[in-house]
Write a protein that holds these residues in place. Structure first.
Motif, PDB file in Angstrom:
ATOM      1  N   ALA A 265      28.301  46.148  21.783  1.00  0.00           N
ATOM      2  CA  ALA A 265      29.049  46.803  22.839  1.00  0.00           C
ATOM      3  C   ALA A 265      30.231  45.930  23.264  1.00  0.00           C
ATOM      4  N   VAL A 266      31.315  46.574  23.591  1.00  0.00           N
ATOM      5  CA  VAL A 266      32.507  45.871  24.053  1.00  0.00           C
ATOM      6  C   VAL A 266      32.351  45.585  25.536  1.00  0.00           C
ATOM      7  N   ARG A 267      32.659  44.350  25.940  1.00  0.00           N
ATOM      8  CA  ARG A 267      32.581  44.003  27.355  1.00  0.00           C
ATOM      9  C   ARG A 267      33.735  43.100  27.714  1.00  0.00           C
ATOM     10  N   SER A 268      34.068  43.060  28.973  1.00  0.00           N
ATOM     11  CA  SER A 268      35.144  42.222  29.486  1.00  0.00           C
ATOM     12  C   SER A 268      34.562  41.187  30.430  1.00  0.00           C
ATOM     13  N   LEU A 269      34.972  39.930  30.266  1.00  0.00           N
ATOM     14  CA  LEU A 269      34.534  38.896  31.194  1.00  0.00           C
ATOM     15  C   LEU A 269      35.333  38.963  32.488  1.00  0.00           C
ATOM     16  N   ILE A 270      36.600  39.347  32.375  1.00  0.00           N
ATOM     17  CA  ILE A 270      37.451  39.557  33.560  1.00  0.00           C
ATOM     18  C   ILE A 270      38.132  40.909  33.387  1.00  0.00           C
ATOM     19  N   ASP A 271      38.053  41.739  34.402  1.00  0.00           N
ATOM     20  CA  ASP A 271      38.692  43.053  34.366  1.00  0.00           C
ATOM     21  C   ASP A 271      39.401  43.264  35.700  1.00  0.00           C
ATOM     22  N   LEU A 272      40.721  43.357  35.672  1.00  0.00           N
ATOM     23  CA  LEU A 272      41.510  43.646  36.874  1.00  0.00           C
ATOM     24  C   LEU A 272      41.929  45.100  36.801  1.00  0.00           C
ATOM     25  N   THR A 273      41.490  45.897  37.733  1.00  0.00           N
ATOM     26  CA  THR A 273      41.794  47.328  37.714  1.00  0.00           C
ATOM     27  C   THR A 273      42.332  47.768  39.065  1.00  0.00           C
ATOM     28  N   ASN A 274      43.491  48.393  39.059  1.00  0.00           N
ATOM     29  CA  ASN A 274      44.008  49.060  40.245  1.00  0.00           C
ATOM     30  C   ASN A 274      43.812  50.550  39.995  1.00  0.00           C
ATOM     31  N   ASP A 275      42.748  51.122  40.527  1.00  0.00           N
ATOM     32  CA  ASP A 275      42.459  52.531  40.283  1.00  0.00           C
ATOM     33  C   ASP A 275      42.965  53.433  41.406  1.00  0.00           C
ATOM     34  N   ASN A 276      43.798  52.872  42.285  1.00  0.00           N
ATOM     35  CA  ASN A 276      44.392  53.651  43.366  1.00  0.00           C
ATOM     36  C   ASN A 276      45.782  54.095  42.917  1.00  0.00           C
ATOM     37  N   THR A 277      45.922  55.345  42.505  1.00  0.00           N
ATOM     38  CA  THR A 277      47.206  55.835  41.991  1.00  0.00           C
ATOM     39  C   THR A 277      48.292  55.861  43.065  1.00  0.00           C
ATOM     40  N   ALA A 278      47.915  55.780  44.335  1.00  0.00           N
ATOM     41  CA  ALA A 278      48.905  55.744  45.414  1.00  0.00           C
ATOM     42  C   ALA A 278      49.415  54.321  45.672  1.00  0.00           C
ATOM     43  N   ALA A 279      48.803  53.306  45.060  1.00  0.00           N
ATOM     44  CA  ALA A 279      49.205  51.907  45.280  1.00  0.00           C
ATOM     45  C   ALA A 279      50.350  51.543  44.339  1.00  0.00           C
ATOM     46  N   VAL A 280      51.474  52.231  44.503  1.00  0.00           N
ATOM     47  CA  VAL A 280      52.645  51.978  43.662  1.00  0.00           C
ATOM     48  C   VAL A 280      53.308  50.663  44.067  1.00  0.00           C
ATOM     49  N   ASN A 281      54.161  50.147  43.205  1.00  0.00           N
ATOM     50  CA  ASN A 281      54.870  48.878  43.421  1.00  0.00           C
ATOM     51  C   ASN A 281      53.904  47.711  43.613  1.00  0.00           C
ATOM     52  N   THR A 282      52.773  47.773  42.941  1.00  0.00           N
ATOM     53  CA  THR A 282      51.767  46.719  43.010  1.00  0.00           C
ATOM     54  C   THR A 282      51.811  45.911  41.723  1.00  0.00           C
ATOM     55  N   THR A 283      51.895  44.583  41.828  1.00  0.00           N
ATOM     56  CA  THR A 283      51.789  43.704  40.668  1.00  0.00           C
ATOM     57  C   THR A 283      50.331  43.350  40.497  1.00  0.00           C
ATOM     58  N   LEU A 284      49.753  43.673  39.356  1.00  0.00           N
ATOM     59  CA  LEU A 284      48.330  43.462  39.133  1.00  0.00           C
ATOM     60  C   LEU A 284      47.983  41.983  38.992  1.00  0.00           C
ATOM     61  N   LEU A 285      48.832  41.212  38.338  1.00  0.00           N
ATOM     62  CA  LEU A 285      48.564  39.789  38.162  1.00  0.00           C
ATOM     63  C   LEU A 285      49.884  39.043  38.058  1.00  0.00           C
ATOM     64  N   GLN A 286      50.036  38.001  38.843  1.00  0.00           N
ATOM     65  CA  GLN A 286      51.211  37.138  38.751  1.00  0.00           C
ATOM     66  C   GLN A 286      50.737  35.698  38.735  1.00  0.00           C
ATOM     67  N   MET A 287      51.197  34.958  37.734  1.00  0.00           N
ATOM     68  CA  MET A 287      50.871  33.538  37.642  1.00  0.00           C
ATOM     69  C   MET A 287      52.190  32.771  37.717  1.00  0.00           C
ATOM     70  N   LYS A 288      52.232  31.716  38.518  1.00  0.00           N
ATOM     71  CA  LYS A 288      53.458  30.947  38.697  1.00  0.00           C
ATOM     72  C   LYS A 288      53.118  29.470  38.663  1.00  0.00           C
ATOM     73  N   ASN A 289      53.907  28.709  37.932  1.00  0.00           N
ATOM     74  CA  ASN A 289      53.720  27.271  37.823  1.00  0.00           C
ATOM     75  C   ASN A 289      55.032  26.600  38.188  1.00  0.00           C
TER      76      ASN A 289
END
Length: 136
Positions: A1-25
């Motif tokens: 079976a396929v599985r994910s150790l980390i899963d980031l999901t924005n399932d709110n279709t009204a949450a527009v202009n949302t950045t799901l993941l940003q990494m900065k160094n």
């Protein structure tokens, strides 16, 4: 079976202009800012970009941005392809090929770009092909 150790999901279709993941160094990395490594005998890609929206006008899957600096002939993106050679003293990491994108002219209303393809041949790297956009 396929599985994910980390899963980031924005399932709110009204949450527009949302950045799901940003990494900065803000510090210079010793090697790379993000490393994805697999020690398995992979038969699948390490990275897969999927846009499953049912639309004919999908956006770019990957975009490179060079911000905060403008200069003619600045490199704005590069894809490097490394492998090891069979040096008798131990393998060396060799850049066998690369695709480089250059902003050849940054003057307003006269912007120009260049794509350069380079590859190793006979132990020496060189330009294999270049292309620019010409409005004809």
């Amino acid at each position: 079976a396929v599985r994910s150790l980390i899963d980031l999901t924005n399932d709110n279709t009204a949450a527009v202009n949302t950045t799901l993941l940003q990494m900065k160094n803000d510090a210079i990395a010793a090697k790379s800012s993000v490393i994805i490594e697999s020690t398995a005998a992979e038969v699948n890609p390490l990275i897969e970009l999927i846009n499953s929206n049912n639309s004919a006008d999908k956006p770019a899957m990957l975009r490179f941005n060079k911000l905060g600096h403008q200069a003619d002939d600045m490199q704005i993106g590069k894809l490097s392809f490394f492998g090891e050679n069979n040096n008798g003293g131990g393998p060396e990491a060799i850049e066998y090929a690369k695709i480089t994108v250059i902003a050849s002219d940054v003057a307003d209303a006269d912007e120009g770009g260049l794509i350069q393809f380079s590859a190793m041949a006979g132990g020496t790297g060189g330009t294999a092909a270049m292309t620019t956009f010409m409005n004809i």
